[in-house]
Design an enzyme around this catalytic site. Sequence first.
Site, PDB file in Angstrom:
ATOM      1  CE1 TYR A  56      -4.274   1.140  -0.427  1.00 37.74           C
ATOM      2  CE2 TYR A  56      -3.627   2.797   1.539  1.00 37.74           C
ATOM      3  CZ  TYR A  56      -4.327   2.494   0.358  1.00 37.74           C
ATOM      4  OH  TYR A  56      -5.556   3.412   0.212  1.00 37.74           O
TER       5      TYR A  56
ATOM      6  CE  LYS B 259      -6.897   6.378   0.301  1.00 36.71           C
ATOM      7  NZ  LYS B 259      -7.999   7.313  -0.306  1.00 36.71           N
TER       8      LYS B 259
HETATM    9  P1  NAD Z   1     -11.764   4.178  -8.415  1.00 37.36           P
HETATM   10  O1  NAD Z   1     -10.373   3.803  -9.256  1.00 37.36           O
HETATM   11  O2  NAD Z   1     -13.061   3.491  -9.104  1.00 37.36           O
HETATM   12  O3  NAD Z   1     -12.036   5.494  -7.884  1.00 37.36           O
HETATM   13  C1  NAD Z   1     -10.782   6.513  -7.789  1.00 37.36           C
HETATM   14  C2  NAD Z   1     -11.314   7.579  -8.488  1.00 37.36           C
HETATM   15  O4  NAD Z   1     -10.182   8.763  -8.557  1.00 37.36           O
HETATM   16  C3  NAD Z   1     -11.416   7.347  -9.921  1.00 37.36           C
HETATM   17  O5  NAD Z   1     -12.637   7.960 -10.427  1.00 37.36           O
HETATM   18  C4  NAD Z   1     -10.551   8.422 -10.702  1.00 37.36           C
HETATM   19  O6  NAD Z   1     -10.755   9.114 -11.859  1.00 37.36           O
HETATM   20  C5  NAD Z   1     -10.262   9.295  -9.529  1.00 37.36           C
HETATM   21  N1  NAD Z   1      -9.069  10.387  -9.829  1.00 37.36           N
HETATM   22  C6  NAD Z   1      -7.776   9.720 -10.078  1.00 37.36           C
HETATM   23  N2  NAD Z   1      -7.081  11.154 -10.283  1.00 37.36           N
HETATM   24  C7  NAD Z   1      -7.757  11.959 -10.254  1.00 37.36           C
HETATM   25  C8  NAD Z   1      -7.615  13.554 -10.377  1.00 37.36           C
HETATM   26  N3  NAD Z   1      -6.425  13.667 -10.741  1.00 37.36           N
HETATM   27  N4  NAD Z   1      -8.770  14.234 -10.474  1.00 37.36           N
HETATM   28  C9  NAD Z   1      -9.875  13.753 -10.146  1.00 37.36           C
HETATM   29  N5  NAD Z   1      -9.920  12.449 -10.057  1.00 37.36           N
HETATM   30  C10 NAD Z   1      -9.240  11.717  -9.984  1.00 37.36           C
HETATM   31  O7  NAD Z   1     -11.603   3.328  -7.140  1.00 37.36           O
HETATM   32  P2  NAD Z   1     -12.215   3.120  -5.787  1.00 37.36           P
HETATM   33  O8  NAD Z   1     -11.607   1.970  -5.092  1.00 37.36           O
HETATM   34  O9  NAD Z   1     -13.623   3.508  -5.916  1.00 37.36           O
HETATM   35  O10 NAD Z   1     -11.584   4.373  -4.871  1.00 37.36           O
HETATM   36  C11 NAD Z   1     -12.347   5.550  -4.260  1.00 37.36           C
HETATM   37  C12 NAD Z   1     -11.696   5.922  -3.076  1.00 37.36           C
HETATM   38  O11 NAD Z   1     -12.003   4.901  -2.134  1.00 37.36           O
HETATM   39  C13 NAD Z   1     -10.315   6.312  -3.052  1.00 37.36           C
HETATM   40  O12 NAD Z   1      -9.984   7.432  -2.364  1.00 37.36           O
HETATM   41  C14 NAD Z   1      -9.793   5.035  -2.777  1.00 37.36           C
HETATM   42  O13 NAD Z   1      -8.315   5.142  -2.200  1.00 37.36           O
HETATM   43  C15 NAD Z   1     -10.666   4.541  -1.458  1.00 37.36           C
HETATM   44  N6  NAD Z   1     -10.791   3.220  -0.917  1.00 37.36           N
HETATM   45  C16 NAD Z   1     -10.631   2.092  -1.970  1.00 37.36           C
HETATM   46  C17 NAD Z   1     -10.672   0.915  -1.474  1.00 37.36           C
HETATM   47  C18 NAD Z   1     -10.879  -0.384  -2.369  1.00 37.36           C
HETATM   48  O14 NAD Z   1     -10.356  -1.407  -1.728  1.00 37.36           O
HETATM   49  N7  NAD Z   1     -11.136  -0.231  -3.348  1.00 37.36           N
HETATM   50  C19 NAD Z   1     -10.583   0.763   0.170  1.00 37.36           C
HETATM   51  C20 NAD Z   1     -10.825   1.800   1.014  1.00 37.36           C
HETATM   52  C21 NAD Z   1     -10.542   3.085   0.327  1.00 37.36           C
END
Ligand code: NAD
Length: 259
Positions: free
Chosen positions: A159, A166
């Site tokens: 990570y 984070k």
């Molecule tokens: P995802 O890839 O669907 O979403 C990530 C988003 O970030 C995308 O829509 C992408 O376009 C956007 N992004 C990246 N760079 C950008 C920029 N410069 N400007 C605007 N948007 C930008 O994946 P996800 O898992 O839905 O992630 C959403 C959030 O949840 C993130 O913060 C991720 O770290 C967090 N999260 C994910 C998990 C998991 O296991 N998937 C667990 C905990 C937290």
Amino acid sequence: MGLLEHRRGLVFGVANDRSIACYVAKSLAAEGATCGFPYLPGEKNERRVRRALNDAGFADPWMLPCDATKDDDLDATFAATKERFDTIDFAVHSIAYADRAYLKPGKFTETPRDVFAQALDISAYSLVAMANRAKELMPKGGSIIAMTYFGSQKAIPGYNVMGVSKAALEASARYLALELGDHGIRVNTVSAGPLRTLSSMAVGGIDEIFEWVAGKSPLHRNIETEEVGKTAVYLLSDLSSGVTGENLFVDAGYNIVGL
Ligand code: NAD
């Protein structure tokens, strides 16, 4: 009457139908909320985001191109939002990025300066930039949430710089909560367990994490993305009116276990 009837806001971070933001938007809409969708600009991305939102039940979603690293994009997004909604009640930050070449076990020590800075900028500073603009559109208060992960608090192999980002995101949310409380604005983070999305697939060793969580968490399973959506409804509605600066785990209880 839904819990979010007459509430309006922005949901940042829909990339496709697996995105946490997509599920959050669906849950908010089911409670009566109206959402706008800032998305990472690009023709291919636009088509993918529109398709995901259509499939999620948004027949004609209001989409705004917005690269969160660009102040001009953020200004334009919030100006357009003011024009359309006048005021907003909530904002969802569900965006993150780090160069996947450094999201592998054993690679953190080699993280270059630009990779580190970019991850922090997109994944943490963007919340501050967003909240600063959102507060102008929340004269009667509001609620902001951001998505985080346990790798902020514990070193999780692979990570890496995302965990550092984070940690900065969660600390930023606390400082924002402290300052924006004067405006009646609450700021909280949701710490989701691992979910299969575009972003998580970039993390080396993610399959092992899914297996480990299912084996060791009190609920003996991984979470469903809908469960993050339901928590978002709680945090963005009056149900959580006394809650700010919190980090709420939606992880089948995994974080409380010590072995
Ligand atoms: P995802 O890839 O669907 O979403 C990530 C988003 O970030 C995308 O829509 C992408 O376009 C956007 N992004 C990246 N760079 C950008 C920029 N410069 N400007 C605007 N948007 C930008 O994946 P996800 O898992 O839905 O992630 C959403 C959030 O949840 C993130 O913060 C991720 O770290 C967090 N999260 C994910 C998990 C998991 O296991 N998937 C667990 C905990 C937290």
